[in-house]
Design a protein around this motif. Structure first.
Motif, PDB file in Angstrom:
ATOM      1  N   SER A 359      29.854  13.544  39.050  1.00  0.00           N
ATOM      2  CA  SER A 359      29.267  14.960  38.516  1.00  0.00           C
ATOM      3  C   SER A 359      27.696  14.948  38.686  1.00  0.00           C
ATOM      4  CB  SER A 359      29.822  15.311  37.279  1.00  0.00           C
ATOM      5  OG  SER A 359      29.302  14.873  36.445  1.00  0.00           O
ATOM      6  N   LEU A 360      27.025  13.785  38.365  1.00  0.00           N
ATOM      7  CA  LEU A 360      25.622  13.944  37.984  1.00  0.00           C
ATOM      8  C   LEU A 360      24.898  13.478  39.476  1.00  0.00           C
ATOM      9  CD1 LEU A 360      25.240  11.890  34.875  1.00  0.00           C
ATOM     10  CD2 LEU A 360      25.225  14.471  35.274  1.00  0.00           C
ATOM     11  N   ALA A 361      25.595  13.289  40.681  1.00  0.00           N
ATOM     12  CA  ALA A 361      25.115  13.097  41.873  1.00  0.00           C
ATOM     13  C   ALA A 361      24.009  13.899  42.432  1.00  0.00           C
ATOM     14  CB  ALA A 361      25.880  12.515  42.908  1.00  0.00           C
ATOM     15  N   GLY A 362      24.423  15.347  42.359  1.00  0.00           N
ATOM     16  CA  GLY A 362      23.497  16.422  42.837  1.00  0.00           C
ATOM     17  C   GLY A 362      22.335  16.482  42.029  1.00  0.00           C
ATOM     18  N   ILE A 363      22.452  16.524  40.899  1.00  0.00           N
ATOM     19  CA  ILE A 363      21.084  16.490  39.936  1.00  0.00           C
ATOM     20  C   ILE A 363      20.201  15.291  40.390  1.00  0.00           C
ATOM     21  CG2 ILE A 363      20.301  16.657  37.877  1.00  0.00           C
ATOM     22  CD1 ILE A 363      22.996  17.608  36.790  1.00  0.00           C
ATOM     23  N   ILE A 364      20.768  14.169  40.329  1.00  0.00           N
ATOM     24  CA  ILE A 364      19.793  12.976  40.901  1.00  0.00           C
ATOM     25  C   ILE A 364      19.220  12.953  42.214  1.00  0.00           C
ATOM     26  CG2 ILE A 364      19.937  10.352  41.139  1.00  0.00           C
ATOM     27  CD1 ILE A 364      21.939  10.450  38.614  1.00  0.00           C
ATOM     28  N   ALA A 365      20.042  13.481  43.189  1.00  0.00           N
ATOM     29  CA  ALA A 365      19.688  13.739  44.483  1.00  0.00           C
ATOM     30  C   ALA A 365      18.312  14.713  44.399  1.00  0.00           C
ATOM     31  CB  ALA A 365      20.694  14.145  45.465  1.00  0.00           C
ATOM     32  N   GLY A 366      18.551  15.798  43.449  1.00  0.00           N
ATOM     33  CA  GLY A 366      17.471  16.782  43.614  1.00  0.00           C
ATOM     34  C   GLY A 366      16.046  16.082  43.059  1.00  0.00           C
ATOM     35  N   ARG A 367      16.444  15.166  42.204  1.00  0.00           N
ATOM     36  CA  ARG A 367      15.087  14.523  41.347  1.00  0.00           C
ATOM     37  C   ARG A 367      14.434  13.484  42.446  1.00  0.00           C
ATOM     38  NH1 ARG A 367      16.296  14.458  35.722  1.00  0.00           N
ATOM     39  NH2 ARG A 367      16.768  16.837  35.235  1.00  0.00           N
ATOM     40  N   ILE A 368      15.356  12.997  43.221  1.00  0.00           N
ATOM     41  CA  ILE A 368      14.859  11.775  43.983  1.00  0.00           C
ATOM     42  C   ILE A 368      14.047  12.530  45.352  1.00  0.00           C
ATOM     43  CG2 ILE A 368      15.360  10.017  45.811  1.00  0.00           C
ATOM     44  CD1 ILE A 368      15.300   9.177  42.677  1.00  0.00           C
ATOM     45  N   ARG A 369      14.756  13.547  45.582  1.00  0.00           N
ATOM     46  CA  ARG A 369      13.963  14.367  46.844  1.00  0.00           C
ATOM     47  C   ARG A 369      12.666  14.739  46.234  1.00  0.00           C
ATOM     48  NH1 ARG A 369      16.353  20.375  47.232  1.00  0.00           N
ATOM     49  NH2 ARG A 369      15.665  20.080  45.051  1.00  0.00           N
ATOM     50  N   GLU A 370      12.721  15.414  45.015  1.00  0.00           N
ATOM     51  CA  GLU A 370      11.300  15.856  44.493  1.00  0.00           C
ATOM     52  C   GLU A 370      10.285  14.619  44.501  1.00  0.00           C
ATOM     53  OE1 GLU A 370      12.155  17.518  40.907  1.00  0.00           O
ATOM     54  OE2 GLU A 370      13.316  19.106  41.513  1.00  0.00           O
ATOM     55  N   ARG A 371      10.942  13.473  44.155  1.00  0.00           N
ATOM     56  CA  ARG A 371       9.878  12.274  43.975  1.00  0.00           C
ATOM     57  C   ARG A 371       9.362  11.691  45.125  1.00  0.00           C
ATOM     58  NH1 ARG A 371       6.487   9.386  41.139  1.00  0.00           N
ATOM     59  NH2 ARG A 371       6.265   7.064  41.704  1.00  0.00           N
ATOM     60  N   TYR A 372      10.289  11.700  46.223  1.00  0.00           N
ATOM     61  CA  TYR A 372       9.963  11.154  47.484  1.00  0.00           C
ATOM     62  C   TYR A 372       9.732  12.016  48.735  1.00  0.00           C
ATOM     63  CZ  TYR A 372      10.998   6.650  45.023  1.00  0.00           C
ATOM     64  OH  TYR A 372      11.223   5.561  44.365  1.00  0.00           O
ATOM     65  N   TYR A 373      10.012  13.422  48.410  1.00  0.00           N
ATOM     66  CA  TYR A 373       9.971  14.434  49.382  1.00  0.00           C
ATOM     67  C   TYR A 373      10.728  14.011  50.488  1.00  0.00           C
ATOM     68  CZ  TYR A 373       8.642  18.788  51.439  1.00  0.00           C
ATOM     69  OH  TYR A 373       8.757  19.960  52.386  1.00  0.00           O
ATOM     70  N   ARG A 374      12.049  13.842  50.554  1.00  0.00           N
ATOM     71  CA  ARG A 374      12.817  13.156  51.835  1.00  0.00           C
ATOM     72  C   ARG A 374      14.056  13.652  51.351  1.00  0.00           C
ATOM     73  NH1 ARG A 374      11.319   6.805  52.307  1.00  0.00           N
ATOM     74  NH2 ARG A 374       9.828   7.124  50.965  1.00  0.00           N
ATOM     75  N   PRO A 375      14.961  14.282  52.395  1.00  0.00           N
ATOM     76  CA  PRO A 375      16.464  14.380  52.231  1.00  0.00           C
ATOM     77  C   PRO A 375      17.072  13.223  51.448  1.00  0.00           C
ATOM     78  CG  PRO A 375      15.675  14.691  54.363  1.00  0.00           C
ATOM     79  CD  PRO A 375      14.700  13.881  53.741  1.00  0.00           C
ATOM     80  N   CYS A 376      17.905  13.479  50.498  1.00  0.00           N
ATOM     81  CA  CYS A 376      18.588  12.587  49.721  1.00  0.00           C
ATOM     82  C   CYS A 376      19.843  12.879  49.502  1.00  0.00           C
ATOM     83  CB  CYS A 376      17.980  12.448  48.278  1.00  0.00           C
ATOM     84  SG  CYS A 376      18.499  11.026  47.564  1.00  0.00           S
ATOM     85  N   PHE A 377      20.733  11.861  49.582  1.00  0.00           N
ATOM     86  CA  PHE A 377      22.313  11.982  49.443  1.00  0.00           C
ATOM     87  C   PHE A 377      22.363  10.658  48.172  1.00  0.00           C
ATOM     88  CE2 PHE A 377      22.268  13.260  53.624  1.00  0.00           C
ATOM     89  CZ  PHE A 377      23.122  14.335  53.631  1.00  0.00           C
ATOM     90  N   VAL A 378      22.935  11.259  47.200  1.00  0.00           N
ATOM     91  CA  VAL A 378      23.475   9.840  46.161  1.00  0.00           C
ATOM     92  C   VAL A 378      24.978   9.899  46.017  1.00  0.00           C
ATOM     93  CG1 VAL A 378      23.483   9.536  43.515  1.00  0.00           C
ATOM     94  CG2 VAL A 378      21.346  10.484  44.812  1.00  0.00           C
TER      95      VAL A 378
END
Length: 562
Positions: A359-378
């Motif tokens: 259930s947390l995959a989307g939130i973490i994907a958003g954080r990683i996207r912000e950090r690296y500015y790349r599309p991210c799938f978790v």
């Protein structure tokens, strides 16, 4: 600039405010006035939406027949609010109706055969989906085989297959009626509604056909507004109108559930903005579907007793606090994985965290996207295979890119900026490889850019400007908060504060001698290291009023340093 001055005089605001409004609304005076003053009467006729008239007629007929109607929503903020809107609306016209929210772990996203079989066993005649269903071809086919009537209300992208000439051929479920503005031949002019807003327009059309006073449907606007912000829809056009109006109603809400949720988050009696929905109220609603069951959030919205509402609101806040800790741990693990492997070379990040709560995959994907500015799938381990969520950046249409490798998924769906998926465990590495092989993002597109509205010395950031900026609210995707640039600032002091050491507090002074307090959030340790040793810096900022112990002061919220 002369036009700005004339319009400013007519609107009673400064030329700077007009410039910022025009940056968002367009140059024409009519567009500016619509942006500032457009009301609910400006929304398009709901009957323009394809399938709307047929859905109203069908549901009224089912009501007259005494048929058992079941609403099947989704477990996120959009699906929960949409389900509440529909069960309230159908109940109001006298329909025999109940609602079911899928269990995230047991059922997965949206309608499925398990829920359909349960409905059939319960004697349900008609299923109405909300915030899901447009991609459920097989599932709705199964419901039709059982002799059930199905109405799909959704807002997600319509699945398609590519023809030999590369044209997109829509793949629609065999429902009796489909209401989704994304359908290619739908004449409804605004296509960016969330699922709850589609449900709201359906109830509006139902009430209109029944001769129910318009004020009654307006009471449901706050639920559509919360869902619009929480589902990160663009706050332009009809969404901006709906959210602005709905937030005002939410401040004075008569809904016991939202009133209790505002209270436990210390927001009762305060002026509400989209920020409060996106970062306080919304996460509490979403936490229910992430860590427990979204049925608890739905019960909150339907609570008829203040004591029950208070207890449920307290539970949701506690769940959200727990989610924050788990999200932090998952994000740190994702960063370690990226930095410690060749993942950091990828243009599309596919991070596999088998032990993370799905259930947390989307939130973490958003954080990683912000950090690296790349599309991210978790991706995480689910009960059957792998489940995951993706978050994208401008220039990368996530749903389209997933459609190019659709054979890797057992289920998928989403928007240009976000998506969800299920797949077999053995195909994770192939997904990573093929998404990156197909990716056309350039180096320039992978560099985040922050646009600003004007160069504005901090001495001009006073209360009058801040009051004018409030005219531009609600802020969010598509209607971003204005940013100003100021340079040649001396850092008189800088230190990290906060219980979690996540706030950088500064005192900045410009050459004129004007000095203001400033705060920034995020990678505060890196920001502090950047600032230390520099005599002067430039910043991007937004001015706000800080009220403390009855004292009002202007402070700057910094979004970038240079």
């Amino acid at each position: 600039m002369e036009g700005n001055r004339e319009m400013a005089l007519g609107l009673g605001v400064s030329p700077l405010a007009v410039r910022m409004i025009r940056n968002r609304a367009g140059m024409e005076e009519e567009a500016v006035r619509d942006y500032l003053f457009g009301g609910m009467e400006s929304l398009s006729d709901p009957l323009l939406m394809k399938g709307m008239r047929e859905a109203v007629e069908l549901l009224r007929r089912k009501r007259d027949e005494g048929a058992f109607i079941r609403i099947i929503g989704d477990y996120d903020i959009d699906g929960v609010n949409a389900a509440h809107i529909l069960v309230t609306g159908l109940g109001r016209i006298g329909a025999r109706v109940d609602t079911v929210i899928p269990d995230r772990m047991k059922d997965g996203y949206g309608i499925n055969e398990h829920l359909i079989r349960e409905a059939a066993e319960a004697g349900v005649d008609t299923i109405v989906t909300c915030d899901n269903g447009i991609a459920a071809v097989g599932e709705i086919g199964f419901a039709k085989e059982l002799g059930m009537t199905v109405v799909v209300t959704d807002h997600h992208e319509v699945p398609y297959v590519e023809g030999e000439d590369k044209s997109r051929l829509p793949v629609l479920p065999p429902a009796d009626v489909i209401v989704n503005p994304k359908q290619a031949d739908c004449k409804y002019p605004f296509k960016k509604l969330c699922g709850a807003a589609v449900a709201f327009r359906l109830v509006e059309a139902l009430y209109g056909a029944e001769g129910i006073e318009r004020e009654e449907v307006m009471e449901l606007s706050e639920f559509a507004a919360v869902a619009t912000v929480g589902d990160i829809m663009e706050l332009t056009g009809e969404n901006r109108i709906l959210v602005r109006y709905g937030l005002k109603r939410l401040e004075q809400t008569r809904n016991l559930g939202y009133r209790a949720l505002l209270r436990v988050n210390s927001l009762e009696g305060k002026r509400l903005t989209a920020y409060h929905i996106g970062f306080v109220i919304g996460p509490c609603i979403n936490a229910s579907g992430r860590l427990d069951t979204a049925k608890r959030a739905l019960r909150l919205l339907g609570a008829k007793d203040a004591g029950e509402a208070e207890a449920l609101a307290g539970d949701l806040k506690a769940l959200n606090d727990s989610r924050k800790d788990l999200t932090l741990k998952g994000t740190e693990e994702a960063r370690r994985q990226i930095e410690g492997t060749d993942l950091k070379e990828d243009r599309v990040l596919v991070v596999y965290l088998p032990d993370c709560h799905e259930s947390l995959a989307g939130i973490i994907a958003g954080r990683i996207r912000e950090r690296y500015y790349r599309p991210c799938f978790v991706l995480t381990d689910g009960e059957e295979g792998v489940k995951g969520s993706g978050r994208s950046i401008e220039g990368y249409h996530m749903f389209d890119e997933m459609s190019r490798v659709r054979e890797l998924f057992t289920r998928y769906g989403g928007h240009p900026m976000a998506a969800g998926l299920s797949m077999e465990r053995g195909k994770v590495e192939e997904l990573r490889r093929r998404l990156n092989e197909n990716c056309t993002l350039t180096k320039e597109e992978l560099v985040p850019r922050q646009c600003y509205d004007a160069v504005l010395p901090i001495s001009y950031a006073g209360e009058q400007l801040i009051r004018e900026l409030e005219l531009l609210e609600p802020f969010g995707k598509g209607n971003e908060k204005p940013l100003f640039a100021a340079g040649n600032l001396r850092v008189k002091s800088a230190r990290i504060i906060g219980k979690n050491a996540n706030v950088l507090k500064l005192f900045l002074e410009e050459e004129s001698g004007a000095a203001l307090e400033a705060l920034s959030f995020g990678e505060v340790q890196e920001d502090l290291e950047y600032i230390e040793g520099r005599e002067r810096i430039s910043i991007l900022y937004y001015p706000e009023i800080n009220e403390y112990m009855g004292k009002r002061t202007v402070q700057l919220v910094v979004s970038g340093y240079r």
